[in-house]
Write an enzyme that holds these catalytic residues in place. Structure first.
Site, PDB file in Angstrom:
ATOM      1  N   ALA A  63     -12.136   4.036 -31.684  1.00  0.00           N
ATOM      2  CA  ALA A  63     -12.382   5.588 -31.346  1.00  0.00           C
ATOM      3  C   ALA A  63     -13.477   5.872 -32.373  1.00  0.00           C
ATOM      4  CB  ALA A  63     -11.167   6.735 -31.504  1.00  0.00           C
ATOM      5  N   GLY A 106      -9.141   1.411 -31.237  1.00  0.00           N
ATOM      6  CA  GLY A 106      -9.241   1.822 -29.730  1.00  0.00           C
ATOM      7  C   GLY A 106      -9.861   0.766 -28.970  1.00  0.00           C
ATOM      8  N   GLU A 109      -7.257  -1.592 -28.199  1.00  0.00           N
ATOM      9  CA  GLU A 109      -6.139  -1.064 -27.287  1.00  0.00           C
ATOM     10  C   GLU A 109      -6.807  -0.937 -25.832  1.00  0.00           C
ATOM     11  OE1 GLU A 109      -5.889   2.431 -29.911  1.00  0.00           O
ATOM     12  OE2 GLU A 109      -3.819   2.287 -29.533  1.00  0.00           O
ATOM     13  N   GLU A 129      -6.375   1.267 -37.786  1.00  0.00           N
ATOM     14  CA  GLU A 129      -6.307   2.939 -38.204  1.00  0.00           C
ATOM     15  C   GLU A 129      -5.486   3.285 -39.356  1.00  0.00           C
ATOM     16  OE1 GLU A 129      -5.382   1.216 -35.192  1.00  0.00           O
ATOM     17  OE2 GLU A 129      -6.183   2.130 -33.429  1.00  0.00           O
TER      18      GLU A 129
HETATM   19  C1  HXC Z   1     -17.846   5.661 -35.308  1.00  0.00           C
HETATM   20  C2  HXC Z   1     -18.674   3.591 -35.962  1.00  0.00           C
HETATM   21  C3  HXC Z   1     -17.391   3.137 -35.755  1.00  0.00           C
HETATM   22  C4  HXC Z   1     -16.390   3.914 -35.194  1.00  0.00           C
HETATM   23  C5  HXC Z   1     -18.586   1.394 -36.484  1.00  0.00           C
HETATM   24  N1  HXC Z   1     -19.273   2.607 -36.573  1.00  0.00           N
HETATM   25  N2  HXC Z   1     -17.478   1.872 -36.192  1.00  0.00           N
HETATM   26  N3  HXC Z   1     -18.876   4.961 -35.697  1.00  0.00           N
HETATM   27  N4  HXC Z   1     -16.748   5.254 -35.200  1.00  0.00           N
HETATM   28  N5  HXC Z   1     -15.032   3.596 -34.974  1.00  0.00           N
HETATM   29  C6  HXC Z   1     -20.841   2.926 -36.850  1.00  0.00           C
HETATM   30  C7  HXC Z   1     -21.131   2.675 -38.567  1.00  0.00           C
HETATM   31  O1  HXC Z   1     -20.696   3.948 -39.045  1.00  0.00           O
HETATM   32  C8  HXC Z   1     -22.400   2.281 -38.411  1.00  0.00           C
HETATM   33  O2  HXC Z   1     -22.966   3.597 -38.282  1.00  0.00           O
HETATM   34  C9  HXC Z   1     -22.651   1.382 -37.275  1.00  0.00           C
HETATM   35  O3  HXC Z   1     -21.514   1.581 -36.494  1.00  0.00           O
HETATM   36  C10 HXC Z   1     -22.608  -0.125 -37.807  1.00  0.00           C
HETATM   37  O4  HXC Z   1     -21.165  -0.356 -38.329  1.00  0.00           O
HETATM   38  P1  HXC Z   1     -21.193  -0.982 -39.887  1.00  0.00           P
HETATM   39  O5  HXC Z   1     -19.896  -0.513 -40.484  1.00  0.00           O
HETATM   40  O6  HXC Z   1     -22.468  -0.709 -40.620  1.00  0.00           O
HETATM   41  O7  HXC Z   1     -21.274  -2.294 -39.678  1.00  0.00           O
HETATM   42  P2  HXC Z   1     -20.419  -3.551 -40.397  1.00  0.00           P
HETATM   43  O8  HXC Z   1     -20.622  -3.550 -41.642  1.00  0.00           O
HETATM   44  O9  HXC Z   1     -20.918  -4.875 -39.494  1.00  0.00           O
HETATM   45  O10 HXC Z   1     -18.692  -3.281 -39.984  1.00  0.00           O
HETATM   46  C11 HXC Z   1     -18.439  -3.438 -38.542  1.00  0.00           C
HETATM   47  C12 HXC Z   1     -16.854  -2.788 -38.674  1.00  0.00           C
HETATM   48  C13 HXC Z   1     -17.188  -1.548 -39.314  1.00  0.00           C
HETATM   49  C14 HXC Z   1     -16.128  -3.720 -39.513  1.00  0.00           C
HETATM   50  C15 HXC Z   1     -16.498  -2.901 -37.123  1.00  0.00           C
HETATM   51  O11 HXC Z   1     -17.854  -0.639 -38.595  1.00  0.00           O
HETATM   52  C16 HXC Z   1     -15.677  -0.680 -39.270  1.00  0.00           C
HETATM   53  O12 HXC Z   1     -14.597  -0.870 -39.929  1.00  0.00           O
HETATM   54  N6  HXC Z   1     -15.618   0.384 -38.251  1.00  0.00           N
HETATM   55  C17 HXC Z   1     -14.342   1.052 -38.187  1.00  0.00           C
HETATM   56  C18 HXC Z   1     -13.386   0.435 -37.607  1.00  0.00           C
HETATM   57  C19 HXC Z   1     -11.997   1.182 -37.070  1.00  0.00           C
HETATM   58  O13 HXC Z   1     -11.561   1.720 -38.229  1.00  0.00           O
HETATM   59  N7  HXC Z   1     -11.689   1.408 -36.084  1.00  0.00           N
HETATM   60  C20 HXC Z   1     -10.694   2.325 -35.637  1.00  0.00           C
HETATM   61  C21 HXC Z   1     -11.106   3.736 -35.458  1.00  0.00           C
HETATM   62  S1  HXC Z   1      -9.921   4.780 -35.266  1.00  0.00           S
HETATM   63  P3  HXC Z   1     -24.711   3.569 -39.216  1.00  0.00           P
HETATM   64  O14 HXC Z   1     -24.991   5.011 -38.713  1.00  0.00           O
HETATM   65  O15 HXC Z   1     -24.131   3.609 -40.605  1.00  0.00           O
HETATM   66  O16 HXC Z   1     -25.508   2.536 -38.922  1.00  0.00           O
HETATM   67  C22 HXC Z   1      -9.117   4.436 -33.689  1.00  0.00           C
HETATM   68  C23 HXC Z   1      -7.942   5.175 -33.201  1.00  0.00           C
HETATM   69  C24 HXC Z   1      -7.687   4.725 -31.752  1.00  0.00           C
HETATM   70  O17 HXC Z   1      -9.767   3.604 -32.885  1.00  0.00           O
HETATM   71  C25 HXC Z   1      -7.371   5.911 -31.057  1.00  0.00           C
HETATM   72  C26 HXC Z   1      -7.627   5.686 -29.467  1.00  0.00           C
HETATM   73  C27 HXC Z   1      -9.067   5.931 -28.887  1.00  0.00           C
END
Ligand code: HXC
Length: 255
Positions: A63, A106, A109, A129
Site C-alpha cells: 500500500a 499489499g 496480498e 507491515e
Molecule cells: C510508497 C514506496 C513504497 C510504498 C517503496 N516506495 N515502497 N512509496 N509506498 N509501499 C518508494 C520509496 O519511498 C522510494 O521513493 C521508491 O519507492 C524506491 O524505493 P527504495 O526504498 O528507494 O528502493 P529500495 O532501496 O530498492 O527498497 C525497495 C523496498 C523498499 C525494499 C521495496 O522500498 C520498502 O521496504 N518499501 C516498503 C515495503 C513495505 O513496507 N510494504 C508494505 C506497505 S503497508 P523515493 O521518492 O525515495 O525514490 C501495506 C499494507 C497492506 O502494504 C494493506 C493493503 C493495501
C-alpha cells in the site's frame, strides 16, 4: 487510466501496474483503476482470462505508505479505504499474477487475490507491515495462511521477513517459476490457453476451487457436483466432447 496500463491481446486482458516512482505502491486511485478495469474485462465476452503484472523491479511494494501515513481510524473506518480490493472476489474470469521483483505487503496480498501466481527468478514475497506498526489489511493474514499454512504465514506476518521465489514455490505460494525474460510470455500463454476453453466451464472451475477455501468438504462437493451438472447446459460441453469423439479440435464460442 493514470496508474495502470491496459492492453488486450486477443482474448487476454492485461493490466500493468504503473507507478514506477513508488515501486507500484497501491494507492487508492490505483485500486479503483485496477478494479474498474477488471470489471470491464469480466463483462466482455471477448476476454477469457486476465493477467496482472508490474515492472521488472516490482510487482508492487505494498500500500502507498505516504498516502496512508496520516490517515485516522475514523477515515479508514468510515471510508472503508480498502473496500475496492474486496471487489476482486466478484471477478469470475481467471486472473494470473505475473510477479517480478518485490511483492510486499499489499503487493503480496494482491498476488494472493489472483487465481495463481507465475513468478520470475528474482521475485520476493513478504508481509512487512509489522515493521510499520501495522498488519496485513487486504486479506494477507487469511489467504497467505491458506496458501502456505499457519507456520510460515505466522513467520512472515510476525517477523516481516521476505522470502525468495524458491521458498515461495516450495511453500505453494507460487505455481511456476521462470526466468525474468520469459515471465510475461509464460503468463500470457497460460492466459491464452485458459481463454481458449469453454468460458462458462472455466468460470465454474474457478468458482469450484474457491469454494474449497470457504466451506466444508461436504458442502464443497455438493457445490462442485451442481456446477459439473450445469456444465452440461453449456454449448461448450457438447462441442468439447463431440470434437473429442470426432478426433478434431474443439471450437468454443465462449458463451
Ligand atoms: C510508497 C514506496 C513504497 C510504498 C517503496 N516506495 N515502497 N512509496 N509506498 N509501499 C518508494 C520509496 O519511498 C522510494 O521513493 C521508491 O519507492 C524506491 O524505493 P527504495 O526504498 O528507494 O528502493 P529500495 O532501496 O530498492 O527498497 C525497495 C523496498 C523498499 C525494499 C521495496 O522500498 C520498502 O521496504 N518499501 C516498503 C515495503 C513495505 O513496507 N510494504 C508494505 C506497505 S503497508 P523515493 O521518492 O525515495 O525514490 C501495506 C499494507 C497492506 O502494504 C494493506 C493493503 C493495501
Amino acid at each position: 487510466m493514470e496508474t495502470i496500463l491496459v492492453e488486450r491481446r486477443e482474448r487476454v486482458g492485461m493490466i500493468t501496474l504503473h507507478r514506477p516512482k513508488s515501486l507500484n505502491a497501491l494507492s487508492r486511485q490505483l485500486a479503483r483503476e485496477v478494479v474498474d478495469t477488471l470489471k470491464t474485462f469480466d463483462a466482455d465476452d471477448n476476454i477469457g482470462a486476465i493477467v496482472i503484472t508490474g515492472s521488472a523491479r516490482a510487482f508492487a511494494a505494498g500500500a502507498d505508505i505516504e498516502e496512508m501515513a496520516n490517515l485516522t481510524y475514523a477515515e479508514f473506518y468510515c471510508d472503508d479505504i480498502f473496500a475496492p480490493w474486496d471487489e476482486l472476489r466478484s471477478i469470475s474470469k481467471p486472473i494470473i499474477a505475473a510477479v517480478s521483483g518485490y511483492a510486499l505487503g499489499g503487493g503480496c496480498e494482491l498476488a494472493l487475490m489472483c487465481d495463481f501466481i507465475i513468478a520470475s527468478e528474482d521475485a520476493q514475497f513478504g508481509q512487512p507491515e509489522i515493521k510499520l506498526g501495522i498488519l496485513p489489511g487486504i486479506g494477507g493474514s487469511q489467504r497467505l495462511a491458506n496458501a502456505v499454512g499457519k507456520s510460515l504465514a505466522m513467520d512472515l506476518v510476525l517477523t516481516g521477513r521476505t522470502i525468495d521465489v524458491h521458498e515461495a514455490k516450495a511453500a505453494g505460494l507460487v505455481a511456476r517459476v521462470v526466468p525474468g525474460k520469459e515471465l510475461l510470455q509464460t503468463a500470457l500463454e497460460a492466459a491464452h490457453t485458459i481463454a481458449g476453453y469453454n468460458s462458462p466451464a472455466v468460470r465454474m472451475a474457478k468458482e469450484a476451487v474457491n469454494v474449497a477455501f470457504e466451506t466444508s468438504l461436504t458442502e464443497g462437493m455438493r457445490h462442485e457436483r451442481r456446477l459439473f451438472q450445469a456444465a452440461f447446459a453449456t454449448e461448450g460441453q457438447k462441442e468439447g466432447m463431440h470434437a473429442f469423439i470426432a478426433k478434431r479440435a474443439p471450437v468454443f464460442r465462449h458463451r
